[in-house]
Design a protein around this motif. Sequence first.
Motif, PDB file in Angstrom:
ATOM      1  N   SER A 220       5.024   5.617  -3.921  1.00 21.40           N
ATOM      2  CA  SER A 220       5.038   3.162  -3.968  1.00 21.40           C
ATOM      3  C   SER A 220       4.545   3.261  -3.128  1.00 21.40           C
ATOM      4  CB  SER A 220       6.781   3.332  -4.326  1.00 21.40           C
ATOM      5  OG  SER A 220       7.627   5.015  -5.068  1.00 21.40           O
ATOM      6  N   THR A 221       4.542   3.905  -1.526  1.00 23.03           N
ATOM      7  CA  THR A 221       3.976   3.203  -0.839  1.00 23.03           C
ATOM      8  C   THR A 221       2.128   2.915  -1.298  1.00 23.03           C
ATOM      9  OG1 THR A 221       5.577   3.910   0.414  1.00 23.03           O
ATOM     10  CG2 THR A 221       3.054   2.932   1.710  1.00 23.03           C
ATOM     11  N   ILE A 222       2.102   4.436  -1.439  1.00 24.00           N
ATOM     12  CA  ILE A 222       0.562   4.258  -1.923  1.00 24.00           C
ATOM     13  C   ILE A 222      -0.009   3.373  -2.671  1.00 24.00           C
ATOM     14  CG2 ILE A 222      -1.464   5.978  -2.396  1.00 24.00           C
ATOM     15  CD1 ILE A 222      -1.849   6.122   0.391  1.00 24.00           C
ATOM     16  N   LEU A 223       0.737   3.672  -4.214  1.00 30.68           N
ATOM     17  CA  LEU A 223       0.463   2.569  -5.101  1.00 30.68           C
ATOM     18  C   LEU A 223       1.125   0.819  -4.683  1.00 30.68           C
ATOM     19  CD1 LEU A 223      -0.097   3.163  -8.147  1.00 30.68           C
ATOM     20  CD2 LEU A 223       2.724   2.270  -8.611  1.00 30.68           C
ATOM     21  N   ARG A 224       1.370   0.844  -4.132  1.00 29.76           N
ATOM     22  CA  ARG A 224       1.414  -0.722  -3.264  1.00 29.76           C
ATOM     23  C   ARG A 224       0.869  -0.761  -2.564  1.00 29.76           C
ATOM     24  NH1 ARG A 224       7.697   0.257  -2.627  1.00 29.76           N
ATOM     25  NH2 ARG A 224       7.321   0.869  -0.513  1.00 29.76           N
ATOM     26  N   SER A 225      -0.380   0.055  -1.520  1.00 30.55           N
ATOM     27  CA  SER A 225      -1.588  -0.356  -0.992  1.00 30.55           C
ATOM     28  C   SER A 225      -2.972  -0.900  -1.894  1.00 30.55           C
ATOM     29  CB  SER A 225      -1.825   0.949  -0.317  1.00 30.55           C
ATOM     30  OG  SER A 225      -2.339   1.965  -0.795  1.00 30.55           O
TER      31      SER A 225
ATOM     32  N   LEU B 271       3.980  -7.853   0.960  1.00 30.25           N
ATOM     33  CA  LEU B 271       5.236  -8.128   0.859  1.00 30.25           C
ATOM     34  C   LEU B 271       6.331  -8.251   1.597  1.00 30.25           C
ATOM     35  CD1 LEU B 271       4.659  -9.026  -2.922  1.00 30.25           C
ATOM     36  CD2 LEU B 271       3.734 -10.661  -1.685  1.00 30.25           C
ATOM     37  N   ILE B 272       5.955  -7.122   1.852  1.00 29.18           N
ATOM     38  CA  ILE B 272       6.849  -6.300   2.982  1.00 29.18           C
ATOM     39  C   ILE B 272       7.254  -6.036   4.284  1.00 29.18           C
ATOM     40  CG2 ILE B 272       7.989  -3.677   3.676  1.00 29.18           C
ATOM     41  CD1 ILE B 272       7.041  -3.199   1.233  1.00 29.18           C
ATOM     42  N   PRO B 273       7.960  -7.096   5.296  1.00 29.49           N
ATOM     43  CA  PRO B 273       7.580  -7.263   6.071  1.00 29.49           C
ATOM     44  C   PRO B 273       7.486  -6.200   7.353  1.00 29.49           C
ATOM     45  CG  PRO B 273      10.048  -7.774   5.266  1.00 29.49           C
ATOM     46  CD  PRO B 273       9.663  -7.740   4.258  1.00 29.49           C
TER      47      PRO B 273
ATOM     48  N   SER C 283      12.520   9.592   9.763  1.00 31.84           N
ATOM     49  CA  SER C 283      11.551   8.923   8.588  1.00 31.84           C
ATOM     50  C   SER C 283      10.766  10.106   8.661  1.00 31.84           C
ATOM     51  CB  SER C 283      10.810   7.560   9.505  1.00 31.84           C
ATOM     52  OG  SER C 283      11.957   6.665   9.772  1.00 31.84           O
ATOM     53  N   ARG C 284      10.564   9.979   7.354  1.00 32.62           N
ATOM     54  CA  ARG C 284       9.383  10.617   6.207  1.00 32.62           C
ATOM     55  C   ARG C 284       8.365  10.229   6.627  1.00 32.62           C
ATOM     56  NH1 ARG C 284      13.044  12.822   1.455  1.00 32.62           N
ATOM     57  NH2 ARG C 284      13.512  14.672   2.248  1.00 32.62           N
ATOM     58  N   ILE C 285       7.426  11.654   6.689  1.00 31.56           N
ATOM     59  CA  ILE C 285       6.229  10.835   6.856  1.00 31.56           C
ATOM     60  C   ILE C 285       5.284  11.579   5.969  1.00 31.56           C
ATOM     61  CG2 ILE C 285       3.930  11.234   8.115  1.00 31.56           C
ATOM     62  CD1 ILE C 285       5.498  10.812  10.540  1.00 31.56           C
TER      63      ILE C 285
ATOM     64  N   TYR D 288       2.281   1.887   7.779  1.00 35.93           N
ATOM     65  CA  TYR D 288       3.384   2.334   8.266  1.00 35.93           C
ATOM     66  C   TYR D 288       4.135   1.092   8.217  1.00 35.93           C
ATOM     67  CZ  TYR D 288      -0.593   4.697  11.827  1.00 35.93           C
ATOM     68  OH  TYR D 288      -0.577   5.531  12.569  1.00 35.93           O
ATOM     69  N   TYR D 289       5.859   0.844   8.030  1.00 36.95           N
ATOM     70  CA  TYR D 289       6.299   0.346   8.288  1.00 36.95           C
ATOM     71  C   TYR D 289       6.731   0.156   9.806  1.00 36.95           C
ATOM     72  CZ  TYR D 289       6.241   0.763   2.963  1.00 36.95           C
ATOM     73  OH  TYR D 289       6.202   1.207   1.734  1.00 36.95           O
ATOM     74  N   GLY D 290       6.769  -0.659  10.046  1.00 32.68           N
ATOM     75  CA  GLY D 290       6.949  -0.957  11.745  1.00 32.68           C
ATOM     76  C   GLY D 290       5.733  -0.026  11.729  1.00 32.68           C
TER      77      GLY D 290
ATOM     78  N   GLY E 151       4.905  13.988  -6.349  1.00 32.56           N
ATOM     79  CA  GLY E 151       5.871  14.604  -5.354  1.00 32.56           C
ATOM     80  C   GLY E 151       7.014  14.386  -5.170  1.00 32.56           C
ATOM     81  N   PRO E 152       7.862  14.696  -4.587  1.00 32.24           N
ATOM     82  CA  PRO E 152       8.732  14.408  -3.683  1.00 32.24           C
ATOM     83  C   PRO E 152       9.926  13.233  -3.461  1.00 32.24           C
ATOM     84  CG  PRO E 152       8.659  15.898  -2.390  1.00 32.24           C
ATOM     85  CD  PRO E 152       7.473  15.691  -2.943  1.00 32.24           C
ATOM     86  N   SER E 153      10.891  12.589  -3.492  1.00 32.02           N
ATOM     87  CA  SER E 153      11.311  11.256  -2.943  1.00 32.02           C
ATOM     88  C   SER E 153      10.784  10.880  -1.642  1.00 32.02           C
ATOM     89  CB  SER E 153      12.504  11.193  -3.400  1.00 32.02           C
ATOM     90  OG  SER E 153      13.204  10.387  -3.020  1.00 32.02           O
ATOM     91  N   GLY E 154      10.322  10.404  -1.458  1.00 34.02           N
ATOM     92  CA  GLY E 154      10.229   9.992   0.315  1.00 34.02           C
ATOM     93  C   GLY E 154       8.789   9.640   0.729  1.00 34.02           C
ATOM     94  N   CYS E 155       8.060  10.681   0.702  1.00 36.33           N
ATOM     95  CA  CYS E 155       6.660  11.505   0.127  1.00 36.33           C
ATOM     96  C   CYS E 155       5.653  10.359  -0.027  1.00 36.33           C
ATOM     97  CB  CYS E 155       5.833  12.660  -0.764  1.00 36.33           C
ATOM     98  SG  CYS E 155       5.778  12.005  -1.777  1.00 36.33           S
TER      99      CYS E 155
HETATM  100  P1  ADP Z   1       8.303   7.944  -2.631  1.00 37.58           P
HETATM  101  O1  ADP Z   1       7.719   6.392  -3.787  1.00 37.58           O
HETATM  102  O2  ADP Z   1       7.217   9.084  -2.878  1.00 37.58           O
HETATM  103  O3  ADP Z   1       9.220   7.882  -3.056  1.00 37.58           O
HETATM  104  P2  ADP Z   1       8.401   5.671  -0.990  1.00 37.58           P
HETATM  105  O4  ADP Z   1       7.037   5.103  -0.501  1.00 37.58           O
HETATM  106  O5  ADP Z   1       9.065   5.008  -1.362  1.00 37.58           O
HETATM  107  O6  ADP Z   1       8.093   7.041  -1.747  1.00 37.58           O
HETATM  108  O7  ADP Z   1       8.693   6.147   0.866  1.00 37.58           O
HETATM  109  C1  ADP Z   1       7.393   6.696   1.753  1.00 37.58           C
HETATM  110  C2  ADP Z   1       8.264   6.406   2.963  1.00 37.58           C
HETATM  111  O8  ADP Z   1       8.369   5.084   3.336  1.00 37.58           O
HETATM  112  C3  ADP Z   1      10.179   6.622   3.209  1.00 37.58           C
HETATM  113  O9  ADP Z   1      10.125   7.450   4.269  1.00 37.58           O
HETATM  114  C4  ADP Z   1      10.550   5.561   3.013  1.00 37.58           C
HETATM  115  O10 ADP Z   1      11.752   6.179   4.235  1.00 37.58           O
HETATM  116  C5  ADP Z   1       9.807   4.587   3.819  1.00 37.58           C
HETATM  117  N1  ADP Z   1       9.191   3.075   3.136  1.00 37.58           N
HETATM  118  C6  ADP Z   1       9.344   2.524   1.932  1.00 37.58           C
HETATM  119  N2  ADP Z   1       9.618   1.278   2.125  1.00 37.58           N
HETATM  120  C7  ADP Z   1       9.942   1.325   2.574  1.00 37.58           C
HETATM  121  C8  ADP Z   1      10.541  -0.298   3.157  1.00 37.58           C
HETATM  122  N3  ADP Z   1       9.952  -1.534   2.353  1.00 37.58           N
HETATM  123  N4  ADP Z   1      10.631  -0.474   4.585  1.00 37.58           N
HETATM  124  C9  ADP Z   1      10.602   0.563   5.389  1.00 37.58           C
HETATM  125  N5  ADP Z   1      10.232   2.027   4.835  1.00 37.58           N
HETATM  126  C10 ADP Z   1       9.777   2.530   3.746  1.00 37.58           C
END
Ligand code: ADP
Length: 234
Positions: free
Chosen positions: A43-48, A55-57, A226-228, A12-14, A36-40
């Motif tokens: 990067s979020t999973i990689l950072r987990s 480091l992301i509030p 927001s995308r899920i 979750y972001y917030g 996968g497509p942008s926003g899927c």
């Molecule tokens: P991808 O790497 O597949 O393009 P991301 O992991 O960057 O996808 O993003 C997945 C979702 O999380 C998107 O809806 C994006 O807007 C949201 N998101 C990514 N980083 C942040 C962040 N720092 N704060 C809030 N939302 C974020």
Amino acid sequence: EEVFSLKDVSVYYGKNLAVQSVNLPIYKNEITALIGPSGCGKSTILRSLNRMNDLIPGARVTGDVLYHGEDIYGPTVDPVQVRKIIGMVFQKPNPFPKSIYDNIAFGPRTIGMKGNMDEIVENALRSAALWDEVKDRLKDNAFGMSGGQQQRLVIARSIAVNPDVILMDEPCSALDPVSTFKIEDLMNELKEQYTIVIVTHNMQQAARVADRTAFFTVVSDDEAGSRIGTLVEH
Ligand code: ADP
Ligand code: ADP
């Protein structure tokens, strides 16, 4: 051998759910591509995987990220230690504004690594297939290198602290095709010793380098727009 096992991991972001319920094993000495497509949520999973999300509030990870069977979000785990063992390379090469030598020496010095620093630097640069190109200009500023060289320098910098895993977030998307192939060759060499997870939106790249590919997709847009994302197949 499983290096990572993600069990029902959501991020979750917030209040916004970004990635839902991912179950994924990542195996030792393999290259796993997240595609996968942008926003899927790649990067979020990689950072987990190395607690970079900390480091992301507002970012919050639920479920279990097991690293060699141990929860890396457990109460006794030091995230700084996690990020040393599980290194990260970003899309845009980000060398420090220092000499080539000092870029590599910085990490080992910081953690007080034992050994001869010249050898540590040389070995890391050799591992990143960069030694021959830079051995005569180790004192030059890293910003004088080409983009592809800078990216290999950043890879050498992550290798220098003896990681177990190297995470790469679209490491080639800012590079020309020749530099891209060099990095792909390098990844293939590095997987003998390390486990590599790479985010890419390039199917051809995944086909060229990956032992396994995890496909993500955007499943829905929530009320806030927001995308899920989630994992569909691996
Ligand atoms: P991808 O790497 O597949 O393009 P991301 O992991 O960057 O996808 O993003 C997945 C979702 O999380 C998107 O809806 C994006 O807007 C949201 N998101 C990514 N980083 C942040 C962040 N720092 N704060 C809030 N939302 C974020
Ligand atoms: P990509 O799709 O290549 O991952 P993005 O444009 O989605 O790139 O994200 C670029 C950067 O912005 C990332 O660091 C990501 O975490 C951050 N980001 C993405 N979406 C959001 C968001 N909704 N709010 C804040 N930061 C975000």
